[in-house]
Design an enzyme around this catalytic site. Structure first.
Site, PDB file in Angstrom:
ATOM      1  N   HIS A 173       0.802  -1.199   0.064  1.00  0.00           N
ATOM      2  CA  HIS A 173       0.158  -0.131   0.179  1.00  0.00           C
ATOM      3  C   HIS A 173       0.874   1.272   0.047  1.00  0.00           C
ATOM      4  CE1 HIS A 173      -2.875  -3.096   2.275  1.00  0.00           C
ATOM      5  NE2 HIS A 173      -3.304  -2.708   1.222  1.00  0.00           N
ATOM      6  N   ASP A 266      -7.240  -1.712  -2.853  1.00  0.00           N
ATOM      7  CA  ASP A 266      -7.431  -3.037  -2.069  1.00  0.00           C
ATOM      8  C   ASP A 266      -8.631  -3.211  -1.549  1.00  0.00           C
ATOM      9  OD1 ASP A 266      -6.616  -5.089  -0.867  1.00  0.00           O
ATOM     10  OD2 ASP A 266      -5.412  -4.156   0.785  1.00  0.00           O
TER      11      ASP A 266
END
Ligand code: ADP
Ligand code: SF4
Length: 686
Positions: A173, A266
């Site tokens: 991320h 995500d």
């Protein structure tokens, strides 16, 4: 009931390095807005997931050092030994049910502005921090790199002492320094830590090896990695360096926890992505490693889970949101109660708690975040305390949840709904583009009450004060919802908007009821959640030219809290919606509107046939005024009929009523608070 043998594969134990998970259900790390600041709440929430059958339960990000301080976000913390007991409590709860506890250690570097610790952040290369704080992260020299590696080792040792079975190295991320080193666009170094992928991956390889050396004898070492950043060639792709990295480190970690980044990709909402949206990106991973692989994709269907395992995509079914919406999802599959699964609707209200630094909440699961502070269990509820009967008027999310939870308690409940369908606003709104999964919020509850012999449901039953009085229940619950106003009253125009009688003004209720425009439409969004953007989108699908106007500086601004703002603005732009921000709507005329710039006050006139006002809703609470309350033990408004808000708030309100009926009430705070509770323990000890 017995488990369907088709699902047996989901209950096979899986070895992860030195530890073994009892089945394939894996709660991947997820934020919860509780972390270090609401530790009892956090520990109780994780414990209940272990009780619900998840074999692995992970923390959210845990800060490993005060020079990477995520304040005010409420993550975990392992800065020194003083932080161990809080996390030990979480591990103890998880171990009660033979599940494994995973610690997502993280050094956030340039992602953390160190607002609390006031230390200078660090990064592979000099760079401003990711937030808009007026602050730069300084470039790490070799001693900084050595220090960071040591801090990670120290934190790993502390995690082991706290009782964790799995220790993470976090390279996902773009939220960790390790991932910043990996990144071709963040790492501009010319030493052995920059340049080629081999060099950019050096720190990750070192930290992985350090962690294995430090705790790998008893703890599994997991690597969380985003194989694709959905940025094209600038970032990692699952066909390019994302794959190369997995190949390079294939056998180094004990487990690969893979996903796509950034977070909004995500944790994509159902409005934009359906179940399994990550499969195409992560499916290569198992082909290049022998280590177990966990991935996510908002999986709630056991059939989909089985095929993921059988077709060799994943070893573990990873879940954050499905485990939030239903902490007992694995147990329900195990016990052959698949139809009782409370499926995540993909709305991301759960993310909003983290964004606002308060405990997590969930649309589907009203007990989420309330496990410790209110003692609410997602599956258990106190039996009824009397034989009182309850009439609920209105079968929207509030009424449905109230009926379901009261029914579970054993009360005799009658639910009267004036329309021919249950679901209220959910049934209407899930017709809007992308919201079909939201229907699960009413479907789940309608199914639950259909199984209860003590809950009686009547459709096409509009109730009046007279029919309610004649019905004669002990308690009346008004769950009659709310309606959008056509006056323009709202945040920006508390006195309403001057409107010509000849003007055509619609509300979202009118659009949902099928009205549309024959010519250009102005949508005025003073609500700022999803509705204004969705009305604009729907009208575009109907072929209408749309001008979206908002006093905010961007479209649907509150949806930052659900990770959707960017995607919504992109969608409207791609659909050809004209967007005007920072403008108020001051007047609606027969063939147009007058806007005023929020900064200069300069007026602009726009032509349109229809103006759709998305400003506020008024409760439908006329029954509350006309009912003779003396005829009943209680008359209570819940959900939007009491105070219009989100679907999550309506369900929470209905659930709260059901929990509290017949229970002693007080003027006090209705939930326990962490610091006063701690002070109470402290005083008792003295
Ligand atoms: P909430 O979000 O609070 O549950 P909704 O607007 O979704 O509110 O649902 C309210 C429901 O109440 C709708 O399904 C509506 O048809 C129903 N309703 C409103 N007034 C009456 C009434 N007088 N009698 C029966 N049902 C009603
Ligand atoms: Fe799913 Fe919405 Fe609950 Fe989050 S809040 S877990 S997205 S239902």
């Amino acid at each position: 009931m017995a488990r369907d043998p088709r699902y047996d594969v989901l209950f096979e134990p899986v070895k992860i390095g030195p530890v073994t998970a009892r089945n394939r259900f894996y709660q991947v790390p997820h934020c919860n807005g509780m972390g270090r600041s609401y530790p009892s709440s956090m520990a109780a929430m994780r414990r209940i997931k272990a009780e619900g059958g998840w074999a692995v339960i992970c923390t959210e990000e845990i800060e490993i050092h005060h020079s990477a301080d995520h304040s005010p976000w409420m993550g975990g913390r392992l800065w020194d030994d003083g932080d161990i007991p809080v996390l030990a409590r979480m591990c103890d709860g998880i171990h009660e049910f033979d599940s494994l506890a995973g610690a997502e250690l993280n050094y956030a570097g340039m992602m953390s502005a160190n607002r609390y610790s006031r230390q200078a952040p660090m990064a592979p290369s000099h760079t401003p921090v990711a937030s808009f704080d007026p602050l730069q992260a300084r470039e790490m020299d070799k001693s900084d790199i050595r220090n960071m590696r040591r801090w990670h080792v120290n934190a790993a040792r502390r995690a082991k002492r706290a009782g964790f079975d799995i220790v993470y190295v976090y390279a996902g991320h773009q939220l960790s320094t390790v991932s910043h080193f990996l990144s071709p666009y963040r790492n501009r170094r010319s030493d052995e830590y920059g340049g080629s992928l081999e060099n950019r991956a050096r720190l990750l390889r070192e930290v992985l090896q350090d962690t294995k050396d430090a705790v790998g004898d008893t703890c599994a070492v997991a690597l969380r990695f985003s194989v694709d950043e959905l940025m094209g060639d600038i970032g990692f792709t699952s066909e390019g360096e994302g794959r190369d990295l997995v190949e390079m480190l294939a056998e180094v970690p004990d487990l690969w926890d893979v996903n796509i980044s950034a977070w909004e990709n995500d944790s994509a909402t159902s409005r934009f992505k359906s179940q399994g949206y990550q499969d195409d990106y992560v499916s290569f991973v198992k082909q290049v490693t022998t280590k177990p692989v966990v991935g996510v994709g908002r999986y709630t269907s056991p059939d989909a889970m089985v095929s993921l395992v059988k077709n060799g995509t994943l070893d573990f079914i990873g879940a954050a949101r499905p485990s939030i919406a239903d902490p007992f999802l694995p147990k329900k599959i195990e016990e052959g109660r698949v139809e009782d699964i409370r499926e995540c609707i993909g709305c991301n209200i759960c993310v909003s708690g983290d964004h606002n630094f308060v405990p997590i909440r969930c649309t589907q699961n009203p007990t989420m975040g309330e496990e410790w502070r209110r003692g609410w269990h997602p599956e258990r509820i106190a039996p009824k305390s009397s034989d009182d009967t309850v009439l609920i008027v209105g079968g929207g999310p509030a009424g449905l949840e109230c009926a379901s939870a009261l029914g579970q308690r054993g009360y005799t409940v009658t639910l009267a709904e004036k329309s021919s369908e249950l679901g209220g606003r959910v049934t209407n709104e899930c017709q809007l583009p992308g919201l079909s999964e939201w229907g699960r919020a009413s479907d789940y509850r309608a199914y639950q009450i259909s199984q209860m012999t003590n809950v009686h449901c009547y459709l096409e039953s509009p109730m009046t004060a007279q029919s309610i009085a004649e019905f004669g229940s002990d308690h009346v619950v008004l769950a009659t919802g709310a309606r959008w106003v056509a006056s323009g009253i709202g945040r920006e125009n508390p006195m309403g908007i001057k409107t010509s009688e000849a003007a055509r003004v619609l509300t979202p209720d009118d659009i949902l009821a099928g009205q549309t425009s024959n010519g250009p439409a102005v949508v005025f969004d003073d609500d700022h959640y999803y509705m204004g953007g969705l009305i604009a989108e729907k009208l575009r699908h109907d072929g209408v030219d749309v001008i979206y106007v908002t006093p905010a500086t961007e479209v649907s601004t509150w949806t930052h809290n659900t990770l959707e703002q960017h995607a919504i603005q992109v969608r409207l732009l791609e659909l050809g919606v004209k967007i005007i921000t920072s403008h108020n709507l001051n007047e609606i005329r027969e063939n147009g509107v007058v806007l005023h710039c929020g900064y200069t006050g300069k007026a602009t006139e726009l032509e349109c046939n229809v103006c759709v006002l998305v400003t506020m809703r008024n409760p439908v609470d006329d029954l509350n005024v006309t009912l003779d309350v003396s005829k009943f033990k209680s008359v209570t408004r819940i959900g939007d009929c009491f105070a219009p808000s989100t679907i999550a708030a309506a369900i929470y309100s209905g659930h709260g009523y059901a929990r509290e009926l017949g229970e002693p009430q007080s003027d006090g705070v209705p939930f326990r608070r962490e610091l006063p509770a701690l002070a109470g323990d402290f005083l008792q000890e003295k």
